[in-house]
Design a protein around this motif. Structure first.
Motif, PDB file in Angstrom:
ATOM      1  N   GLU A   1      -4.800  13.040   4.815  1.00 52.26           N
ATOM      2  CA  GLU A   1      -3.970  13.633   3.779  1.00 52.26           C
ATOM      3  C   GLU A   1      -2.780  12.715   3.499  1.00 52.26           C
ATOM      4  O   GLU A   1      -2.208  12.142   4.431  1.00 52.26           O
ATOM      5  N   GLU A   2      -2.395  12.577   2.234  1.00 53.02           N
ATOM      6  CA  GLU A   2      -1.277  11.705   1.860  1.00 53.02           C
ATOM      7  C   GLU A   2       0.014  12.106   2.573  1.00 53.02           C
ATOM      8  O   GLU A   2       0.755  11.253   3.065  1.00 53.02           O
ATOM      9  N   GLU A   3       0.293  13.395   2.662  1.00 60.45           N
ATOM     10  CA  GLU A   3       1.525  13.882   3.298  1.00 60.45           C
ATOM     11  C   GLU A   3       1.558  13.517   4.783  1.00 60.45           C
ATOM     12  O   GLU A   3       2.609  13.156   5.325  1.00 60.45           O
ATOM     13  N   GLU A   4       0.398  13.582   5.419  1.00 61.70           N
ATOM     14  CA  GLU A   4       0.301  13.226   6.844  1.00 61.70           C
ATOM     15  C   GLU A   4       0.633  11.740   7.046  1.00 61.70           C
ATOM     16  O   GLU A   4       1.371  11.375   7.958  1.00 61.70           O
TER      17      GLU A   4
ATOM     18  N   TYR B   1       0.852  -1.190   0.000  1.00 64.38           N
ATOM     19  CA  TYR B   1       0.000   0.000   0.000  1.00 64.38           C
ATOM     20  C   TYR B   1       0.886   1.237   0.000  1.00 64.38           C
ATOM     21  O   TYR B   1       1.860   1.313   0.740  1.00 64.38           O
ATOM     22  N   THR B   2       0.523   2.211  -0.802  1.00 64.63           N
ATOM     23  CA  THR B   2       1.243   3.475  -0.813  1.00 64.63           C
ATOM     24  C   THR B   2       0.633   4.401   0.230  1.00 64.63           C
ATOM     25  O   THR B   2      -0.473   4.153   0.739  1.00 64.63           O
ATOM     26  N   ALA B   3       1.342   5.485   0.524  1.00 60.81           N
ATOM     27  CA  ALA B   3       0.810   6.477   1.458  1.00 60.81           C
ATOM     28  C   ALA B   3      -0.514   7.022   0.916  1.00 60.81           C
ATOM     29  O   ALA B   3      -1.445   7.279   1.684  1.00 60.81           O
ATOM     30  N   LYS B   4      -0.597   7.152  -0.402  1.00 62.93           N
ATOM     31  CA  LYS B   4      -1.839   7.634  -1.023  1.00 62.93           C
ATOM     32  C   LYS B   4      -2.983   6.649  -0.796  1.00 62.93           C
ATOM     33  O   LYS B   4      -4.095   7.044  -0.447  1.00 62.93           O
ATOM     34  N   ASP B   5      -2.711   5.348  -0.979  1.00 62.47           N
ATOM     35  CA  ASP B   5      -3.733   4.310  -0.746  1.00 62.47           C
ATOM     36  C   ASP B   5      -4.258   4.390   0.684  1.00 62.47           C
ATOM     37  O   ASP B   5      -5.466   4.357   0.922  1.00 62.47           O
TER      38      ASP B   5
ATOM     39  N   LYS C   1       2.427   9.836   4.952  1.00 58.62           N
ATOM     40  CA  LYS C   1       3.837   9.666   4.596  1.00 58.62           C
ATOM     41  C   LYS C   1       4.736  10.061   5.784  1.00 58.62           C
ATOM     42  O   LYS C   1       5.670   9.337   6.126  1.00 58.62           O
TER      43      LYS C   1
ATOM     44  N   ALA D   1      -4.034   6.879   2.830  1.00 61.65           N
ATOM     45  CA  ALA D   1      -4.729   8.148   3.075  1.00 61.65           C
ATOM     46  C   ALA D   1      -6.183   8.065   2.623  1.00 61.65           C
ATOM     47  O   ALA D   1      -7.082   8.505   3.337  1.00 61.65           O
ATOM     48  N   VAL D   2      -6.404   7.477   1.463  1.00 58.01           N
ATOM     49  CA  VAL D   2      -7.769   7.332   0.949  1.00 58.01           C
ATOM     50  C   VAL D   2      -8.589   6.431   1.874  1.00 58.01           C
ATOM     51  O   VAL D   2      -9.721   6.755   2.238  1.00 58.01           O
TER      52      VAL D   2
END
Length: 164
Positions: free
Chosen positions: A31-34, A19-23, A36, A25-26
């Motif tokens: 937020e994706e940055e949070e 899973y990516t930080a974006k995945d 990450k 976050a959704v």
């Protein structure tokens, strides 16, 4: 960050380290940055110690085996089991080491190797540690589930239905 959110991130990564930080976050409404930043913080703190792929080696040509070794030891005054554990986990052959309750004190899981390599490691490295009283070596014959993942597909019932 709230402890509960941190645990949610950890549970998702434990279930699927890809899973990516974006995945994440959704999935968590963040937020994706949070996400990450939190993952990076947990890596620095060694809460997240690494990422692994779960491989079903039975589906490859690899013929090495896995072994689990139980050790009964004499704990040392002042150090308890810690000094003995340090001796054992330094060996590159040791994949995992657990302090256990019950009949044995430690469970050592060895990296995949040949039967001869495992026997040699147990007899020449583990059994000769001064505090080790006894060992019991178990060879893994089949893995059905590992790290929460089912490895073996359920067998289909091939019998013919018979009705009276």
């Amino acid at each position: 960050m709230e402890g509960k959110t941190r645990e949610e991130i950890l549970r998702l990564l434990e279930a699927n380290a890809r899973y990516t930080a974006k995945d994440i976050a959704v999935m968590l409404g963040m937020e994706e940055e949070e996400v990450k930043n939190e993952i990076e913080a947990m890596e620095r703190e060694r809460v997240i110690c690494g990422y692994h792929a779960l491989v079903d080696w039975d589906k490859t040509d690899d013929e090495k085996i896995s072994a689990l070794v139980e050790l009964k030891v004499t704990p040392q005054r002042g150090d308890g089991f810690e000094r003995i554990a340090e001796k054992i986990y330094q060996y590159p052959e040791v994949e995992s080491l657990y302090l256990m309750s019950g009949g044995y004190d430690f469970t050592v899981i060895l990296k995949k190797a040949t039967m001869k390599e495992i026997a040699n490691f147990v007899s020449s490295r583990l059994a000769v540690i001064e505090e080790v009283q006894s060992t019991a070596t178990h060879i893994v014959l089949a893995r059905y589930k590992d790290h929460g993942m089912q490895l073996a597909a359920p067998k289909k019932d091939m019998r013919m239905v018979v009705t009276p």
